[in-house]
Design a protein around this motif. Structure first.
Motif, PDB file in Angstrom:
ATOM      1  N   GLY A 193      26.759  48.794  36.655  1.00 20.15           N
ATOM      2  CA  GLY A 193      27.405  49.215  37.893  1.00 20.15           C
ATOM      3  C   GLY A 193      27.196  48.208  39.009  1.00 20.15           C
ATOM      4  N   GLN A 194      25.975  47.676  39.111  1.00 18.92           N
ATOM      5  CA  GLN A 194      25.711  46.675  40.146  1.00 18.92           C
ATOM      6  C   GLN A 194      26.518  45.394  39.879  1.00 18.92           C
ATOM      7  OE1 GLN A 194      24.030  47.647  42.776  1.00 18.92           O
ATOM      8  NE2 GLN A 194      23.536  49.580  41.768  1.00 18.92           N
ATOM      9  N   ARG A 195      26.625  45.020  38.612  1.00 21.09           N
ATOM     10  CA  ARG A 195      27.413  43.832  38.282  1.00 21.09           C
ATOM     11  C   ARG A 195      28.892  44.056  38.598  1.00 21.09           C
ATOM     12  NH1 ARG A 195      24.023  43.496  33.625  1.00 21.09           N
ATOM     13  NH2 ARG A 195      25.673  44.425  32.334  1.00 21.09           N
ATOM     14  N   TRP A 196      29.364  45.281  38.334  1.00 22.18           N
ATOM     15  CA  TRP A 196      30.783  45.568  38.558  1.00 22.18           C
ATOM     16  C   TRP A 196      31.147  45.401  40.027  1.00 22.18           C
ATOM     17  CZ3 TRP A 196      34.470  48.257  41.088  1.00 22.18           C
ATOM     18  CH2 TRP A 196      35.732  48.359  40.473  1.00 22.18           C
ATOM     19  N   VAL A 197      30.340  45.974  40.929  1.00 24.73           N
ATOM     20  CA  VAL A 197      30.674  45.860  42.350  1.00 24.73           C
ATOM     21  C   VAL A 197      30.457  44.428  42.851  1.00 24.73           C
ATOM     22  CG1 VAL A 197      30.230  48.288  42.864  1.00 24.73           C
ATOM     23  CG2 VAL A 197      28.362  46.641  43.057  1.00 24.73           C
TER      24      VAL A 197
ATOM     25  N   GLY B  84      32.184  50.332  50.145  1.00 20.28           N
ATOM     26  CA  GLY B  84      31.186  51.281  49.682  1.00 20.28           C
ATOM     27  C   GLY B  84      29.898  51.246  50.476  1.00 20.28           C
ATOM     28  N   LEU B  85      29.673  50.192  51.250  1.00 23.86           N
ATOM     29  CA  LEU B  85      28.462  50.095  52.067  1.00 23.86           C
ATOM     30  C   LEU B  85      28.526  50.970  53.318  1.00 23.86           C
ATOM     31  CD1 LEU B  85      27.677  46.263  52.011  1.00 23.86           C
ATOM     32  CD2 LEU B  85      26.457  48.062  50.794  1.00 23.86           C
ATOM     33  N   LEU B  86      29.727  51.225  53.824  1.00 29.31           N
ATOM     34  CA  LEU B  86      29.866  51.918  55.101  1.00 29.31           C
ATOM     35  C   LEU B  86      29.233  53.308  55.123  1.00 29.31           C
ATOM     36  CD1 LEU B  86      33.524  50.911  56.090  1.00 29.31           C
ATOM     37  CD2 LEU B  86      31.378  50.015  56.989  1.00 29.31           C
ATOM     38  N   PRO B  87      29.490  54.181  54.134  1.00 33.47           N
ATOM     39  CA  PRO B  87      28.876  55.512  54.185  1.00 33.47           C
ATOM     40  C   PRO B  87      27.350  55.462  54.178  1.00 33.47           C
ATOM     41  CG  PRO B  87      30.659  55.461  52.583  1.00 33.47           C
ATOM     42  CD  PRO B  87      30.395  54.049  52.974  1.00 33.47           C
ATOM     43  N   GLY B  88      26.778  54.546  53.385  1.00 35.10           N
ATOM     44  CA  GLY B  88      25.329  54.431  53.335  1.00 35.10           C
ATOM     45  C   GLY B  88      24.743  53.989  54.663  1.00 35.10           C
ATOM     46  N   LEU B  89      25.427  53.074  55.356  1.00 40.56           N
ATOM     47  CA  LEU B  89      24.948  52.612  56.661  1.00 40.56           C
ATOM     48  C   LEU B  89      24.984  53.734  57.684  1.00 40.56           C
ATOM     49  CD1 LEU B  89      26.676  49.102  56.809  1.00 40.56           C
ATOM     50  CD2 LEU B  89      24.212  49.559  56.621  1.00 40.56           C
ATOM     51  N   ILE B  90      26.044  54.526  57.665  1.00 37.55           N
ATOM     52  CA  ILE B  90      26.146  55.661  58.587  1.00 37.55           C
ATOM     53  C   ILE B  90      25.023  56.661  58.327  1.00 37.55           C
ATOM     54  CG2 ILE B  90      27.572  57.634  59.270  1.00 37.55           C
ATOM     55  CD1 ILE B  90      30.033  55.893  58.619  1.00 37.55           C
ATOM     56  N   THR B  91      24.805  56.988  57.055  1.00 34.11           N
ATOM     57  CA  THR B  91      23.751  57.942  56.698  1.00 34.11           C
ATOM     58  C   THR B  91      22.377  57.413  57.067  1.00 34.11           C
ATOM     59  OG1 THR B  91      25.125  58.649  54.830  1.00 34.11           O
ATOM     60  CG2 THR B  91      22.830  59.356  54.831  1.00 34.11           C
TER      61      THR B  91
ATOM     62  N   PRO C 182      13.073  50.811  52.326  1.00 35.98           N
ATOM     63  CA  PRO C 182      14.080  50.916  53.397  1.00 35.98           C
ATOM     64  C   PRO C 182      15.264  49.978  53.159  1.00 35.98           C
ATOM     65  CG  PRO C 182      11.865  50.824  54.327  1.00 35.98           C
ATOM     66  CD  PRO C 182      11.722  50.567  52.845  1.00 35.98           C
ATOM     67  N   PHE C 183      16.457  50.501  53.438  1.00 31.47           N
ATOM     68  CA  PHE C 183      17.725  49.769  53.365  1.00 31.47           C
ATOM     69  C   PHE C 183      18.229  49.537  51.926  1.00 31.47           C
ATOM     70  CE2 PHE C 183      15.624  48.145  57.252  1.00 31.47           C
ATOM     71  CZ  PHE C 183      16.487  48.697  58.179  1.00 31.47           C
ATOM     72  N   VAL C 184      17.348  49.615  50.923  1.00 28.74           N
ATOM     73  CA  VAL C 184      17.777  49.325  49.552  1.00 28.74           C
ATOM     74  C   VAL C 184      18.845  50.318  49.095  1.00 28.74           C
ATOM     75  CG1 VAL C 184      17.027  49.354  47.137  1.00 28.74           C
ATOM     76  CG2 VAL C 184      15.702  48.107  48.848  1.00 28.74           C
ATOM     77  N   ALA C 185      18.669  51.587  49.457  1.00 27.44           N
ATOM     78  CA  ALA C 185      19.621  52.612  49.030  1.00 27.44           C
ATOM     79  C   ALA C 185      21.038  52.279  49.478  1.00 27.44           C
ATOM     80  CB  ALA C 185      19.205  53.983  49.563  1.00 27.44           C
ATOM     81  N   VAL C 186      21.159  51.746  50.687  1.00 24.06           N
ATOM     82  CA  VAL C 186      22.488  51.415  51.225  1.00 24.06           C
ATOM     83  C   VAL C 186      23.192  50.399  50.335  1.00 24.06           C
ATOM     84  CG1 VAL C 186      23.721  50.389  53.172  1.00 24.06           C
ATOM     85  CG2 VAL C 186      21.794  51.940  53.586  1.00 24.06           C
ATOM     86  N   PHE C 187      22.459  49.364  49.927  1.00 22.73           N
ATOM     87  CA  PHE C 187      23.068  48.272  49.167  1.00 22.73           C
ATOM     88  C   PHE C 187      23.270  48.617  47.685  1.00 22.73           C
ATOM     89  CE2 PHE C 187      21.001  46.228  52.800  1.00 22.73           C
ATOM     90  CZ  PHE C 187      22.075  45.531  53.335  1.00 22.73           C
ATOM     91  N   LEU C 188      22.502  49.577  47.185  1.00 24.87           N
ATOM     92  CA  LEU C 188      22.631  49.951  45.775  1.00 24.87           C
ATOM     93  C   LEU C 188      23.645  51.067  45.537  1.00 24.87           C
ATOM     94  CD1 LEU C 188      18.950  49.910  44.396  1.00 24.87           C
ATOM     95  CD2 LEU C 188      20.694  48.119  44.280  1.00 24.87           C
TER      96      LEU C 188
ATOM     97  N   VAL D 110      27.324  54.266  42.105  1.00 23.38           N
ATOM     98  CA  VAL D 110      28.524  55.080  41.839  1.00 23.38           C
ATOM     99  C   VAL D 110      29.319  54.485  40.681  1.00 23.38           C
ATOM    100  CG1 VAL D 110      30.734  55.846  42.786  1.00 23.38           C
ATOM    101  CG2 VAL D 110      28.670  55.961  44.193  1.00 23.38           C
ATOM    102  N   ALA D 111      29.467  53.154  40.670  1.00 25.90           N
ATOM    103  CA  ALA D 111      30.192  52.503  39.574  1.00 25.90           C
ATOM    104  C   ALA D 111      29.475  52.729  38.242  1.00 25.90           C
ATOM    105  CB  ALA D 111      30.337  51.007  39.857  1.00 25.90           C
TER     106      ALA D 111
END
Length: 271
Positions: A14-18, A28-35, A221-227, A232-233
């Motif tokens: 999934g990480q390779r796909w994105v 896909g980063l936007l929702p994580g940053l808002i949260t 911290p912050f890792v969840a946003v980037f992963l 999801v993929a």
């Protein structure tokens, strides 16, 4: 034990796909940053005013002598903050998926199209999908919170509480993370919550292999946003495996899950 490696493999795929689809990754980063901003604000507020909230909630301790009053309220403040941190880890994915439902739906659909040339659709209007997602997420959060309180209490057991309980905690958290993430793809296929849980329980090691490393990573911290976009993929690829849709490359894994796919593909009612 092979399913542990397969699950971790889907997380990496999934990480390779994105990484190869930069536009989807950026959106896909936007929702994580808002949260993240919302959760950070709540935790900072709790750190600043948590002791005041504890003092207000424990008026019976106003007349206690020193140091007992300070120790008691200090312990409750620390406990409150620890529970808030645990709850934030358990609910971050659910809230991010709810905020980013249109973004992650689109991402999941593109993964399906890349794998098979088409993407299943629920046929439901967006408001209905958001309602179902919020309802199911709340049910998962309640389950996860019950587990969290239980494991927190078990953490006070000497030795076991500092060794076995944290491992169990990461496995439980990982399992619920996988449920939330695979729900993006499985909900489009009309798979209800109880069937999603049954499907994942039938392949626990697959879920742990994907979700446990993710739960550990989410503590940073912050890792969840980037992963999250890659998670999801990868979860979409895992959902295809669980339902036996991945084809010959994952045929043996699909065969193990095939016997459970009938129960998991009962359609969600439209009313």
């Amino acid at each position: 034990m092979r399913d542990l490696g397969v699950g971790f493999g889907y997380l990496m795929k999934g990480q390779r796909w994105v990484a190869q689809h930069g536009k989807q990754y950026g959106m896909g980063l936007l929702p994580g940053l808002i949260t993240l901003v919302l959760y950070a604000g709540a935790l900072v507020a709790l750190a600043l005013w948590g002791d005041d909230a504890v003092s207000w909630a424990t008026p019976f301790a106003d007349d206690w002598s020193s140091p007992w009053q300070g120790l008691f309220r200090g312990f409750l403040t620390a406990l409150l903050f620890a529970l808030a941190l645990l709850l934030s880890v358990l609910t971050f994915t659910a809230v991010t998926l709810l905020i980013g439902q249109p973004f992650y739906e689109s991402l999941s659909e593109k993964v399906d199209i890349a794998e098979s040339g088409h993407a299943p659709e629920s046929g439901l209007p967006l408001w209905r999908e958001l309602w179902i997602s919020a309802r199911d997420s709340l049910r998962i959060v309640v389950r996860a919170a019950v587990w969290g309180v239980l494991l927190f209490a078990l953490g006070f057991i000497p030795v076991v509480g500092q060794t076995v309980v944290p491992v169990i905690g990461f496995c439980v958290t990982g399992f619920f993370l996988v449920e939330e993430l695979t729900a993006v793809a499985l909900q489009r296929r009309g798979v209800e919550l109880r069937d999603r849980l049954a499907l994942l329980r039938s392949r626990k090691q697959l879920a742990w292999g994907f979700g446990t490393p993710l739960a550990v990573a989410f503590l940073v911290p912050f890792v969840a946003v980037f992963l999250m976009p890659g998670a999801v993929a990868g979860a979409t690829l895992m959902a295809r495996d669980l339902l036996g849709e991945n084809g010959s490359d994952d045929g043996d894994a699909a065969a193990r899950g095939g016997q459970d796919s009938d129960a998991a593909t009962r359609r969600m009612p439209l009313t």
